[in-house]
Design a protein around this motif. Structure first.
Motif, short mmCIF file in Angstrom:
data_model
loop_
_atom_site.label_atom_id
_atom_site.label_comp_id
_atom_site.label_asym_id
_atom_site.label_seq_id
_atom_site.Cartn_x
_atom_site.Cartn_y
_atom_site.Cartn_z
N LEU A 5 0.83 -1.21 0.00
CA LEU A 5 0.00 0.00 0.00
C LEU A 5 0.86 1.26 0.00
CD1 LEU A 5 -2.88 -0.93 2.50
CD2 LEU A 5 -3.08 -0.52 0.05
N VAL A 6 1.93 1.26 0.77
CA VAL A 6 2.84 2.41 0.82
C VAL A 6 3.48 2.61 -0.55
CG1 VAL A 6 5.03 3.23 1.78
CG2 VAL A 6 3.28 2.30 3.29
N GLU A 7 3.94 1.52 -1.18
CA GLU A 7 4.56 1.62 -2.51
C GLU A 7 3.56 2.15 -3.54
OE1 GLU A 7 6.07 -2.26 -3.38
OE2 GLU A 7 7.73 -2.08 -1.96
N GLU A 8 2.32 1.72 -3.46
CA GLU A 8 1.29 2.21 -4.39
C GLU A 8 1.05 3.69 -4.19
OE1 GLU A 8 -3.41 1.51 -5.30
OE2 GLU A 8 -2.25 -0.22 -4.62
N GLN A 9 1.01 4.14 -2.94
CA GLN A 9 0.82 5.56 -2.65
C GLN A 9 2.01 6.38 -3.16
OE1 GLN A 9 -1.65 7.46 -1.43
NE2 GLN A 9 -2.94 5.65 -1.53
#
Length: 172
Positions: A5-9
């Protein structure tokens, strides 16, 4: 899961930042025009090249082009073919000076005058177009496609004068 999720953000934020840079660049050009400074817009990649080239399709006067005869990049040839078709459909006149001693697929017609100059030092993967109060530079190689437009009456008049000085020296 949290790491993905952090990488996607992060990807999403980077994309928004790039879009914002493009928007700011265009707004700066428009702002500078309002303050009697040359407006400059920068484009890159296949879509940017197309957008910069298509800008001349709104020309109210003849388009003056100085270029080498052929692009080395296949996608540039594809974009150029679509551009020529649209320019002819809109009945926009063009005068071209092609540099180099090569054969070309550019055919003169009622809307297109073509001359050649065999100057080896002027042969580059670049095209310069002058129309109305705009000068565009498009450079295309196998690795990159970059274009920028300068909107300024004095700069356009200077480039048009250079073109008109070279025109009588060129050959059919």
């Amino acid at each position: 899961k949290l790491l993905s999720l952090v990488e996607e953000q992060q990807r999403s934020t980077a994309l928004l930042a790039k879009e914002m840079e493009s928007t700011i660049s265009q707004l700066t050009g428009a702002f500078n025009l309002g303050n009697a400074k040359p407006g400059v817009r920068f484009f890159e990649g296949k879509e940017g090249l197309k957008q910069a080239l298509w800008d001349s399709l709104d020309a109210k006067s003849t388009i003056y082009t100085m270029s080498k005869a052929n692009y080395s990049n296949p996608f540039a040839q594809e974009i150029d073919q679509a551009y020529v078709t649209e320019r002819l459909r809109r009945k926009i006149k063009k005068k071209m000076i092609l540099f180099g001693n090569v054969t070309t697929s550019v055919l003169p017609n009622e809307l297109t005058e073509v001359k050649k100059i065999n100057q080896a030092n002027l042969i580059q993967d670049i095209a310069v177009q002058i129309y109305d109060d705009t000068v565009s530079y498009l450079t295309i190689t196998n690795e990159t496609a970059v274009a920028f437009l300068i909107k300024n009456p004095a700069i356009a008049a200077y480039h048009r004068a250079v073109f008109e000085t070279m025109w009588p020296q060129a050959q059919y």
